[in-house]
Design a protein around this motif. Structure first.
Motif, PDB file in Angstrom:
ATOM      1  N   LEU A  56       5.621  22.773 -19.098  1.00 55.34           N
ATOM      2  CA  LEU A  56       4.786  23.630 -19.940  1.00 55.34           C
ATOM      3  C   LEU A  56       5.085  23.405 -21.414  1.00 55.34           C
ATOM      4  N   PRO A  57       4.074  23.681 -22.282  1.00 51.27           N
ATOM      5  CA  PRO A  57       2.707  24.098 -21.958  1.00 51.27           C
ATOM      6  C   PRO A  57       1.899  22.913 -21.431  1.00 51.27           C
ATOM      7  N   ARG A  58       0.863  23.221 -20.668  1.00 56.91           N
ATOM      8  CA  ARG A  58       0.070  22.167 -20.045  1.00 56.91           C
ATOM      9  C   ARG A  58      -1.380  22.616 -19.893  1.00 56.91           C
ATOM     10  N   ILE A  59      -2.310  21.698 -20.173  1.00 52.53           N
ATOM     11  CA  ILE A  59      -3.718  21.923 -19.873  1.00 52.53           C
ATOM     12  C   ILE A  59      -3.941  21.467 -18.437  1.00 52.53           C
ATOM     13  N   PRO A  60      -4.399  22.343 -17.536  1.00 49.39           N
ATOM     14  CA  PRO A  60      -4.630  21.937 -16.145  1.00 49.39           C
ATOM     15  C   PRO A  60      -5.966  21.208 -15.986  1.00 49.39           C
ATOM     16  N   GLY A  61      -6.220  20.749 -14.764  1.00 51.31           N
ATOM     17  CA  GLY A  61      -7.506  20.121 -14.444  1.00 51.31           C
ATOM     18  C   GLY A  61      -7.358  18.647 -14.110  1.00 51.31           C
ATOM     19  N   ARG A  62      -7.804  18.263 -12.885  1.00 51.33           N
ATOM     20  CA  ARG A  62      -7.662  16.875 -12.419  1.00 51.33           C
ATOM     21  C   ARG A  62      -8.937  16.061 -12.567  1.00 51.33           C
ATOM     22  N   ASP A  63     -10.093  16.701 -12.400  1.00 52.73           N
ATOM     23  CA  ASP A  63     -11.366  15.964 -12.339  1.00 52.73           C
ATOM     24  C   ASP A  63     -12.177  16.168 -13.613  1.00 52.73           C
ATOM     25  N   PHE A  64     -12.900  15.114 -14.018  1.00 53.00           N
ATOM     26  CA  PHE A  64     -13.813  15.293 -15.153  1.00 53.00           C
ATOM     27  C   PHE A  64     -14.837  14.165 -15.208  1.00 53.00           C
ATOM     28  N   ALA A  65     -15.921  14.471 -15.912  1.00 58.60           N
ATOM     29  CA  ALA A  65     -16.923  13.477 -16.277  1.00 58.60           C
ATOM     30  C   ALA A  65     -17.279  13.732 -17.734  1.00 58.60           C
ATOM     31  N   GLY A  66     -17.540  12.660 -18.468  1.00 62.14           N
ATOM     32  CA  GLY A  66     -17.844  12.833 -19.876  1.00 62.14           C
ATOM     33  C   GLY A  66     -18.240  11.541 -20.548  1.00 62.14           C
ATOM     34  N   ILE A  67     -18.163  11.550 -21.879  1.00 61.18           N
ATOM     35  CA  ILE A  67     -18.590  10.410 -22.694  1.00 61.18           C
ATOM     36  C   ILE A  67     -17.431   9.954 -23.578  1.00 61.18           C
ATOM     37  N   VAL A  68     -17.179   8.668 -23.593  1.00 60.54           N
ATOM     38  CA  VAL A  68     -16.119   8.113 -24.430  1.00 60.54           C
ATOM     39  C   VAL A  68     -16.558   8.182 -25.896  1.00 60.54           C
ATOM     40  N   VAL A  69     -15.742   8.856 -26.721  1.00 65.55           N
ATOM     41  CA  VAL A  69     -16.088   9.003 -28.144  1.00 65.55           C
ATOM     42  C   VAL A  69     -15.140   8.231 -29.057  1.00 65.55           C
ATOM     43  N   GLU A  70     -13.952   7.883 -28.558  1.00 64.98           N
ATOM     44  CA  GLU A  70     -13.026   7.051 -29.323  1.00 64.98           C
ATOM     45  C   GLU A  70     -12.370   6.071 -28.371  1.00 64.98           C
ATOM     46  N   GLY A  71     -12.207   4.839 -28.830  1.00 64.59           N
ATOM     47  CA  GLY A  71     -11.604   3.807 -28.007  1.00 64.59           C
ATOM     48  C   GLY A  71     -12.242   2.467 -28.311  1.00 64.59           C
ATOM     49  N   PRO A  72     -12.033   1.468 -27.436  1.00 65.24           N
ATOM     50  CA  PRO A  72     -12.630   0.145 -27.649  1.00 65.24           C
ATOM     51  C   PRO A  72     -14.148   0.240 -27.795  1.00 65.24           C
ATOM     52  N   GLU A  73     -14.696  -0.617 -28.624  1.00 63.99           N
ATOM     53  CA  GLU A  73     -16.127  -0.562 -28.929  1.00 63.99           C
ATOM     54  C   GLU A  73     -16.985  -0.661 -27.675  1.00 63.99           C
ATOM     55  N   GLU A  74     -16.549  -1.480 -26.702  1.00 67.48           N
ATOM     56  CA  GLU A  74     -17.373  -1.668 -25.504  1.00 67.48           C
ATOM     57  C   GLU A  74     -17.404  -0.429 -24.610  1.00 67.48           C
TER      58      GLU A  74
END
Length: 317
Positions: A56-74
């Motif tokens: 702790l402290p910790r944000i819980p949650g194992r599953d997600f779907a979303g959009i990549v907003v930062e990272g490699p251009e591809e």
């Protein structure tokens, strides 16, 4: 960003929402804007302090779907989904507006699933996938799922049908008429006899126990000679009893499956295979999805803990 945080272990009443700094991705990591995040029974166990790996402290949650907003251009702008034993346990999880994830833990979500649907798939389908692998069942074999109406049970039925298995589902009550499996009513005192008649006295080659104890004996008695019972959970003190003579004379197998042994990189490979099933139309999202704003996450946790979720809970940040 807004995030649900575990600051002390305890019941859902101890949970609270927090405004915290948005995380920044490091090398080989990406930042994902979460569009949906599933809630699972293991998340309840996590906030209760049942997993020694959680600090702790910790944000819980194992599953997600979303959009990549930062990272490699591809990868930027790509719609992705993910799950894994690390998220919510040894690193911050998905019950927040953003999540940082190693790029190798992500895979492209099925194009024909909504974000809400994609966020509901992770743990139930991954667990079901592991149980079917452990069952050793192949095309034409029969499999009984204890708790067929639950999230993992639903997923096991879908994956089993895709593999050409004959699927039976044990549930309370008579068939509703739309079940995609052959129903075994556990309220009938001769439920085991019903299944044996349907299998011409042979029994099933495997039984998947998603209930965790109350139907354990039924599962064992419905197995064919040499059959396997796959256990994924436990109720109460976790104790069950069975007849050892019957067990070894019938050469049965008892196999435990723990999805928390499956890392996020391994999960990404399985989700990529599951994705093909959804896009080909051989898999469907079988359970009703109930969405909650992220701000109402503590209440949703309470509903799941009380057994009154009324469907698969998904948070929409």
């Amino acid at each position: 960003m807004l995030a649900l945080r575990i600051t002390e272990f305890g019941p859902p009443e101890t949970l609270h929402m927090s405004e915290i700094e948005r995380p920044r991705p490091g090398a080989d990591e990406v930042l994902v804007e979460i569009r949906s995040a599933g809630l699972n029974p293991s998340d309840i166990g996590n906030i209760l302090g049942r997993f020694i790996q959680t600090q702790l402290p910790r944000i819980p949650g194992r599953d997600f779907a979303g959009i990549v907003v930062e990272g490699p251009e591809e990868l930027r702008g790509q719609e992705v989904w993910a799950s894994g034993a690390e998220f919510g346990f040894t690193r911050d999880g998905s019950h927040a507006q953003y999540i940082v994830a190693p790029r190798d833990t992500l895979s492209l979500k099925p194009h024909n699933l909504s974000m809400e649907q994609a966020g509901a798939i992770g743990v139930p389908f991954l667990t079901a996938w592991l149980t079917l692998q452990a069952s050793g069942a192949s095309k034409g074999d029969s499999v009984l799922v204890l708790g067929a109406r639950g999230a993992v049970g639903n997923a096991a039925i879908e994956l089993g049908k895709m593999r050409g298995l004959r699927m039976f589902g044990a549930q309370r009550g008579e068939p509703r008429g739309n079940e995609p499996y052959e129903v075994i009513n556990t309220e009938r005192p001769d439920a085991q006899t019903d299944l044996m008649k349907l299998t011409h006295g042979e029994g099933v080659s495997a039984c998947i126990d998603t209930v965790g104890g109350p139907l354990f004996d039924l599962g064992l008695t419905c197995l064919a000679h040499g059959g396997r019972l796959i256990a994924i959970t436990a109720r109460g003190d976790g104790q069950v009893q069975f007849n050892m003579r019957d067990f070894y004379h019938r050469e049965l197998h008892l196999v435990g499956v723990d999805s928390l042994q499956l890392g996020a990189c391994q999960t990404a490979h399985i989700l990529s295979e599951i994705k093909q099933g959804f896009e080909a139309g051989t898999l469907r999202v079988p359970q009703e999805i109930r969405t909650f704003p992220l701000q109402e996450a503590p209440r949703a946790y309470q509903l799941l803990a009380q057994g009154s979720a009324g469907g698969k809970i998904v948070f929409i940040p």
